[in-house]
Design a protein around this motif. Structure first.
Motif, mmCIF file in Angstrom:
data_model
loop_
_atom_site.group_PDB
_atom_site.id
_atom_site.type_symbol
_atom_site.label_atom_id
_atom_site.label_comp_id
_atom_site.label_asym_id
_atom_site.label_seq_id
_atom_site.Cartn_x
_atom_site.Cartn_y
_atom_site.Cartn_z
ATOM 1 N N ARG A 186 3.288 -4.392 -1.876
ATOM 2 C CA ARG A 186 1.850 -4.677 -1.923
ATOM 3 C C ARG A 186 1.515 -5.397 -3.226
ATOM 4 O O ARG A 186 2.255 -5.292 -4.210
ATOM 5 C CB ARG A 186 0.981 -3.418 -1.762
ATOM 6 N N THR A 187 0.380 -6.120 -3.186
ATOM 7 C CA THR A 187 -0.115 -6.796 -4.381
ATOM 8 C C THR A 187 -0.876 -5.783 -5.226
ATOM 9 O O THR A 187 -1.617 -4.967 -4.678
ATOM 10 C CB THR A 187 -1.097 -7.923 -3.984
ATOM 11 N N VAL A 188 -0.706 -5.838 -6.525
ATOM 12 C CA VAL A 188 -1.530 -5.007 -7.420
ATOM 13 C C VAL A 188 -2.012 -5.877 -8.586
ATOM 14 O O VAL A 188 -1.526 -6.991 -8.774
ATOM 15 C CB VAL A 188 -0.771 -3.767 -7.975
ATOM 16 N N VAL A 189 -2.949 -5.339 -9.347
ATOM 17 C CA VAL A 189 -3.422 -6.038 -10.545
ATOM 18 C C VAL A 189 -2.680 -5.473 -11.758
ATOM 19 O O VAL A 189 -2.689 -4.254 -11.980
ATOM 20 C CB VAL A 189 -4.952 -5.857 -10.719
ATOM 21 N N THR A 198 -1.294 -10.757 -10.729
ATOM 22 C CA THR A 198 -1.227 -10.012 -9.457
ATOM 23 C C THR A 198 0.199 -10.010 -8.884
ATOM 24 O O THR A 198 0.512 -10.744 -7.950
ATOM 25 C CB THR A 198 -2.210 -10.620 -8.422
ATOM 26 N N SER A 235 -3.059 7.287 -2.236
ATOM 27 C CA SER A 235 -2.435 6.166 -1.513
ATOM 28 C C SER A 235 -0.984 6.483 -1.152
ATOM 29 O O SER A 235 -0.358 7.366 -1.742
ATOM 30 C CB SER A 235 -2.498 4.888 -2.356
ATOM 31 N N ARG A 236 -0.476 5.705 -0.219
ATOM 32 C CA ARG A 236 0.914 5.910 0.214
ATOM 33 C C ARG A 236 1.901 5.651 -0.916
ATOM 34 O O ARG A 236 2.903 6.339 -1.052
ATOM 35 C CB ARG A 236 1.233 4.965 1.370
ATOM 36 N N LYS A 237 1.592 4.614 -1.715
ATOM 37 C CA LYS A 237 2.550 4.264 -2.770
ATOM 38 C C LYS A 237 2.714 5.411 -3.760
ATOM 39 O O LYS A 237 3.791 5.650 -4.281
ATOM 40 C CB LYS A 237 2.144 2.960 -3.470
ATOM 41 N N SER A 271 -5.491 4.036 3.714
ATOM 42 C CA SER A 271 -4.528 3.985 4.832
ATOM 43 C C SER A 271 -4.884 4.923 5.989
ATOM 44 O O SER A 271 -4.155 4.954 6.992
ATOM 45 C CB SER A 271 -3.072 4.265 4.416
ATOM 46 N N PHE A 330 -0.293 -0.447 -13.621
ATOM 47 C CA PHE A 330 -1.362 -0.811 -12.697
ATOM 48 C C PHE A 330 -2.105 0.438 -12.272
ATOM 49 O O PHE A 330 -1.585 1.557 -12.391
ATOM 50 C CB PHE A 330 -0.829 -1.619 -11.495
ATOM 51 N N HIS A 331 -3.335 0.253 -11.793
ATOM 52 C CA HIS A 331 -4.189 1.370 -11.371
ATOM 53 C C HIS A 331 -4.088 1.555 -9.862
ATOM 54 O O HIS A 331 -3.939 0.579 -9.133
ATOM 55 C CB HIS A 331 -5.656 1.089 -11.722
ATOM 56 N N THR A 332 -4.229 2.776 -9.430
ATOM 57 C CA THR A 332 -4.226 3.016 -7.988
ATOM 58 C C THR A 332 -4.895 4.339 -7.641
ATOM 59 O O THR A 332 -5.206 5.149 -8.508
ATOM 60 C CB THR A 332 -2.781 2.951 -7.420
ATOM 61 N N ASP A 333 -5.107 4.522 -6.332
ATOM 62 C CA ASP A 333 -5.682 5.760 -5.819
ATOM 63 C C ASP A 333 -4.540 6.766 -5.625
ATOM 64 O O ASP A 333 -3.527 6.439 -4.995
ATOM 65 C CB ASP A 333 -6.379 5.454 -4.476
HETATM 66 C C1 LIG Z 1 -5.315 -9.349 -5.143
HETATM 67 C C2 LIG Z 1 -5.090 -7.903 -4.807
HETATM 68 C C3 LIG Z 1 -5.055 -6.975 -5.822
HETATM 69 C C4 LIG Z 1 -4.840 -5.621 -5.538
HETATM 70 N N1 LIG Z 1 -4.770 -4.743 -6.564
HETATM 71 C C5 LIG Z 1 -4.482 -3.441 -6.316
HETATM 72 C C6 LIG Z 1 -4.270 -2.530 -7.394
HETATM 73 O O1 LIG Z 1 -4.345 -2.872 -8.584
HETATM 74 N N2 LIG Z 1 -3.987 -1.240 -7.061
HETATM 75 C C7 LIG Z 1 -3.876 -0.821 -5.773
HETATM 76 O O2 LIG Z 1 -3.606 0.360 -5.554
HETATM 77 N N3 LIG Z 1 -4.047 -1.663 -4.736
HETATM 78 C C8 LIG Z 1 -4.335 -2.977 -4.975
HETATM 79 N N4 LIG Z 1 -4.487 -3.855 -3.933
HETATM 80 C C9 LIG Z 1 -4.346 -3.349 -2.550
HETATM 81 C C10 LIG Z 1 -2.854 -3.163 -2.230
HETATM 82 O O3 LIG Z 1 -2.237 -4.431 -2.091
HETATM 83 C C11 LIG Z 1 -2.619 -2.315 -0.976
HETATM 84 O O4 LIG Z 1 -3.176 -2.952 0.152
HETATM 85 C C12 LIG Z 1 -3.205 -0.913 -1.080
HETATM 86 O O5 LIG Z 1 -3.112 -0.410 -2.399
HETATM 87 C C13 LIG Z 1 -2.482 0.050 -0.133
HETATM 88 O O6 LIG Z 1 -1.131 0.118 -0.501
HETATM 89 P P1 LIG Z 1 -0.174 1.357 -0.110
HETATM 90 O O7 LIG Z 1 -0.568 1.758 1.273
HETATM 91 O O8 LIG Z 1 1.194 0.815 -0.218
HETATM 92 O O9 LIG Z 1 -0.454 2.456 -1.100
HETATM 93 C C14 LIG Z 1 -4.686 -5.205 -4.195
HETATM 94 C C15 LIG Z 1 -4.697 -6.154 -3.183
HETATM 95 C C16 LIG Z 1 -4.898 -7.475 -3.480
HETATM 96 C C17 LIG Z 1 -4.904 -8.474 -2.350
#
Ligand SMILES: Cc1cc2nc3c(=O)[nH]c(=O)nc-3n(C[C@H](O)[C@H](O)[C@H](O)COP(=O)(O)O)c2cc1C
Length: 206
Positions: free
Chosen positions: A54-57, A40, A76-78, A138, A70-73
């Motif tokens: 932010r934390t990601v997997v 993470t 999302s803002r990122k 967000s 890493f995977h994301t929506d």
């Molecule tokens: C342990 C943990 C793992 C996470 N893994 C992901 C991830 O793999 N992908 C993701 O988009 N957000 C993940 N998140 C949520 C992000 O940290 C973040 O809150 C969310 O993606 C919104 O980010 P953004 O507004 O910068 O796009 C994780 C949060 C935690 C605490």
């Protein structure tokens, strides 16, 4: 005999190139082992005016192409930030080995392609819920909510029904341009920099 261009960790000597290989093996482990501290990372992007973290997997590491994913929506803002500026940094720290890695690179964004389709097929129903919120991540809300309908929240949906999340599913692939390796040690810290843009591997003062 002491070789000043190598370091000794638990009686084994390591060259810069050994350490560089070790970084990638730790990143591979981090992607496959959910208990690994490298699973993470914190990932930083640059928005219009400010840095966001932010934390990601960590889902996948491909040492051959120096890529981590890493995977994301995609809502999302990122994702929007990376579309306008692909510069990205990932930070890893393993407190048990006291190794920190700072990766810098450029992101490529995957959506509606073989890479996302393949990864989506392997996602669990539980993970798919992340891509099924009605409103974008967000978005502000008047109430504290997961953003999911109660059925989806309770996982009362079939795999077929969860397919709708695919449209929001994206993969960020970081093409690593450099690794800054830091090893904390009571007898003196050690630091190295691996720059893939010019192929230079160098020791640094920690
Ligand atoms: C342990 C943990 C793992 C996470 N893994 C992901 C991830 O793999 N992908 C993701 O988009 N957000 C993940 N998140 C949520 C992000 O940290 C973040 O809150 C969310 O993606 C919104 O980010 P953004 O507004 O910068 O796009 C994780 C949060 C935690 C605490």
């Amino acid at each position: 005999m002491e070789n000043s261009t190598q370091i000794t960790i638990e009686n084994i000597q390591y060259s810069l190139s050994d350490i560089e290989k070790d970084c990638w093996s730790r990143l591979v482990n981090g992607a496959v082992k959910s208990r690994s501290p490298f699973h993470t990372p914190a990932v930083a992007t640059f928005g219009q005016k400010e840095i966001s973290l932010r934390t990601v997997v960590l889902r996948k590491t491909i040492p051959e192409t120096r890529e981590i994913r890493f995977h994301t929506d995609v809502r999302s803002r990122k994702w929007a930030e990376l579309l306008s500026n692909p510069a990205i940094s990932a930070l890893f720290y393993d407190a048990s080995t006291r190794i920190q890695l700072r990766l810098n690179g450029l992101a490529s964004l995957h959506q509606h392609n073989d890479i996302t389709n393949d990864a989506w097929q392997k996602t669990t129903l539980s993970s798919r819920r992340c891509y099924l919120t009605l409103h974008s991540p967000s978005s502000f809300s008047d109430i504290p909510t997961s953003g999911l309908t109660e059925d989806i929240e309770q996982e009362n949906l079939s795999f077929e029904e969860s397919e709708i999340g695919l449209k929001n599913f994206g993969i960020v692939s970081i093409h690593v341009q450099s690794i800054d390796w830091l090893w904390l040690h009571h007898a003196g810290h050690r630091r190295a920099f691996f720059d893939y843009t010019d192929g230079k591997y160098q020791w640094m003062i920690p």
